[in-house]
Design a protein around this motif. Structure first.
Motif, PDB file in Angstrom:
ATOM      1  N   ARG A  55     -11.388 -36.512  -5.382  1.00  0.00           N
ATOM      2  CA  ARG A  55     -11.997 -35.700  -6.429  1.00  0.00           C
ATOM      3  C   ARG A  55     -11.191 -34.431  -6.641  1.00  0.00           C
ATOM      4  O   ARG A  55     -10.533 -33.937  -5.717  1.00  0.00           O
ATOM      5  N   ASP A  56     -11.282 -33.919  -7.857  1.00  0.00           N
ATOM      6  CA  ASP A  56     -10.678 -32.636  -8.198  1.00  0.00           C
ATOM      7  C   ASP A  56     -11.823 -31.749  -8.669  1.00  0.00           C
ATOM      8  O   ASP A  56     -12.315 -31.902  -9.801  1.00  0.00           O
ATOM      9  N   ASN A  57     -12.280 -30.863  -7.811  1.00  0.00           N
ATOM     10  CA  ASN A  57     -13.450 -30.059  -8.127  1.00  0.00           C
ATOM     11  C   ASN A  57     -13.195 -29.100  -9.286  1.00  0.00           C
ATOM     12  O   ASN A  57     -14.111 -28.778 -10.044  1.00  0.00           O
ATOM     13  N   ALA A  58     -11.966 -28.663  -9.456  1.00  0.00           N
ATOM     14  CA  ALA A  58     -11.640 -27.757 -10.560  1.00  0.00           C
ATOM     15  C   ALA A  58     -11.777 -28.453 -11.911  1.00  0.00           C
ATOM     16  O   ALA A  58     -12.042 -27.815 -12.935  1.00  0.00           O
ATOM     17  N   LYS A  59     -11.606 -29.782 -11.899  1.00  0.00           N
ATOM     18  CA  LYS A  59     -11.687 -30.565 -13.141  1.00  0.00           C
ATOM     19  C   LYS A  59     -12.984 -31.360 -13.238  1.00  0.00           C
ATOM     20  O   LYS A  59     -13.164 -32.123 -14.187  1.00  0.00           O
ATOM     21  N   ASN A  60     -13.863 -31.210 -12.239  1.00  0.00           N
ATOM     22  CA  ASN A  60     -15.124 -31.974 -12.219  1.00  0.00           C
ATOM     23  C   ASN A  60     -14.864 -33.465 -12.384  1.00  0.00           C
ATOM     24  O   ASN A  60     -15.570 -34.163 -13.132  1.00  0.00           O
ATOM     25  N   THR A  61     -13.862 -33.954 -11.686  1.00  0.00           N
ATOM     26  CA  THR A  61     -13.407 -35.331 -11.871  1.00  0.00           C
ATOM     27  C   THR A  61     -13.329 -36.057 -10.532  1.00  0.00           C
ATOM     28  O   THR A  61     -12.903 -35.466  -9.535  1.00  0.00           O
ATOM     29  N   VAL A  62     -13.722 -37.317 -10.556  1.00  0.00           N
ATOM     30  CA  VAL A  62     -13.585 -38.190  -9.389  1.00  0.00           C
ATOM     31  C   VAL A  62     -12.676 -39.349  -9.774  1.00  0.00           C
ATOM     32  O   VAL A  62     -12.689 -39.807 -10.922  1.00  0.00           O
ATOM     33  N   TYR A  63     -11.884 -39.791  -8.817  1.00  0.00           N
ATOM     34  CA  TYR A  63     -10.917 -40.861  -9.047  1.00  0.00           C
ATOM     35  C   TYR A  63     -11.175 -42.011  -8.074  1.00  0.00           C
ATOM     36  O   TYR A  63     -11.720 -41.819  -6.984  1.00  0.00           O
ATOM     37  N   LEU A  64     -10.741 -43.197  -8.475  1.00  0.00           N
ATOM     38  CA  LEU A  64     -10.757 -44.353  -7.586  1.00  0.00           C
ATOM     39  C   LEU A  64      -9.422 -45.068  -7.743  1.00  0.00           C
ATOM     40  O   LEU A  64      -9.158 -45.680  -8.778  1.00  0.00           O
ATOM     41  N   GLN A  65      -8.578 -44.936  -6.730  1.00  0.00           N
ATOM     42  CA  GLN A  65      -7.308 -45.648  -6.716  1.00  0.00           C
ATOM     43  C   GLN A  65      -7.542 -47.003  -6.082  1.00  0.00           C
ATOM     44  O   GLN A  65      -7.977 -47.083  -4.927  1.00  0.00           O
ATOM     45  N   MET A  66      -7.245 -48.054  -6.826  1.00  0.00           N
ATOM     46  CA  MET A  66      -7.503 -49.413  -6.360  1.00  0.00           C
ATOM     47  C   MET A  66      -6.178 -50.148  -6.232  1.00  0.00           C
ATOM     48  O   MET A  66      -5.481 -50.356  -7.224  1.00  0.00           O
ATOM     49  N   ASN A  67      -5.841 -50.512  -5.004  1.00  0.00           N
ATOM     50  CA  ASN A  67      -4.600 -51.247  -4.722  1.00  0.00           C
ATOM     51  C   ASN A  67      -4.929 -52.635  -4.185  1.00  0.00           C
ATOM     52  O   ASN A  67      -6.058 -52.894  -3.760  1.00  0.00           O
ATOM     53  N   SER A  68      -3.945 -53.495  -4.194  1.00  0.00           N
ATOM     54  CA  SER A  68      -4.109 -54.867  -3.672  1.00  0.00           C
ATOM     55  C   SER A  68      -5.366 -55.510  -4.250  1.00  0.00           C
ATOM     56  O   SER A  68      -6.176 -56.097  -3.516  1.00  0.00           O
ATOM     57  N   LEU A  69      -5.512 -55.430  -5.544  1.00  0.00           N
ATOM     58  CA  LEU A  69      -6.725 -55.936  -6.186  1.00  0.00           C
ATOM     59  C   LEU A  69      -6.838 -57.450  -6.056  1.00  0.00           C
ATOM     60  O   LEU A  69      -5.830 -58.178  -6.056  1.00  0.00           O
ATOM     61  N   LYS A  70      -8.072 -57.895  -5.938  1.00  0.00           N
ATOM     62  CA  LYS A  70      -8.388 -59.316  -5.783  1.00  0.00           C
ATOM     63  C   LYS A  70      -9.288 -59.762  -6.936  1.00  0.00           C
ATOM     64  O   LYS A  70     -10.004 -58.934  -7.514  1.00  0.00           O
ATOM     65  N   PRO A  71      -9.298 -61.036  -7.255  1.00  0.00           N
ATOM     66  CA  PRO A  71     -10.190 -61.511  -8.326  1.00  0.00           C
ATOM     67  C   PRO A  71     -11.650 -61.133  -8.080  1.00  0.00           C
ATOM     68  O   PRO A  71     -12.382 -60.868  -9.040  1.00  0.00           O
ATOM     69  N   GLU A  72     -12.057 -61.082  -6.827  1.00  0.00           N
ATOM     70  CA  GLU A  72     -13.444 -60.728  -6.518  1.00  0.00           C
ATOM     71  C   GLU A  72     -13.750 -59.256  -6.756  1.00  0.00           C
ATOM     72  O   GLU A  72     -14.908 -58.841  -6.652  1.00  0.00           O
ATOM     73  N   ASP A  73     -12.766 -58.462  -7.081  1.00  0.00           N
ATOM     74  CA  ASP A  73     -12.998 -57.071  -7.470  1.00  0.00           C
ATOM     75  C   ASP A  73     -13.388 -56.956  -8.947  1.00  0.00           C
ATOM     76  O   ASP A  73     -13.745 -55.868  -9.416  1.00  0.00           O
ATOM     77  N   THR A  74     -13.324 -58.053  -9.664  1.00  0.00           N
ATOM     78  CA  THR A  74     -13.695 -58.048 -11.080  1.00  0.00           C
ATOM     79  C   THR A  74     -15.147 -57.648 -11.258  1.00  0.00           C
ATOM     80  O   THR A  74     -16.041 -58.243 -10.659  1.00  0.00           O
TER      81      THR A  74
END
Length: 121
Positions: free
Chosen positions: A71-90
């Motif tokens: 998260r970046d509290n100054a920007k009121n933003t949360v992120y989700l970095q998703m690596n090694s994605l699998k079909p079941e992550d759909t």
């Protein structure tokens, strides 16, 4: 009025990466916990990861070691970095945040509109 707006979803091949973003806007006094949930067709919405205002994180077992929440509290933003994605992550991914607005001075949970993530095999 407080709103959460997500971006970054899309179509990716298995093994690929995506980064989701969620920005909170409005007259905000403070944001406590922020998180990401997902809902696949025919399944219940489930927690993917969350992060406290102090930066402590929690992950679903199915994404540990592959996804990173920040998260970046100054920007009121949360992120989700998703690596090694699998079909079941759909799924449709939703962000959520516990926010105290300066219009209500009450703590409420807010949700984004959702962003589709599709992982092809």
């Amino acid at each position: 009025q407080v709103q959460l707006v997500e971006s970054g979803g899309g179509l990716v091949q298995a093994g690929g990466s995506l980064r989701l973003s969620c920005a909170a806007s409005g007259i905000i006094f403070s944001i406590n916990d922020m998180g990401w949930y997902r809902q696949a067709p025919g399944k219940q919405r489930e927690l993917v990861a969350d992060i406290t205002g102090f930066g402590s994180t929690n992950y679903a077992d199915s994404v540990k070691g592959r996804f990173t929440i920040s998260r970046d509290n100054a920007k009121n933003t949360v992120y989700l970095q998703m690596n090694s994605l699998k079909p079941e992550d759909t799924a449709v991914y939703y962000c959520t945040a516990e926010i105290i607005s300066e219009t209500t001075w009450r703590k409420n949970d807010y949700w984004g509109q959702g962003t589709q993530v599709t992982v092809s095999s």
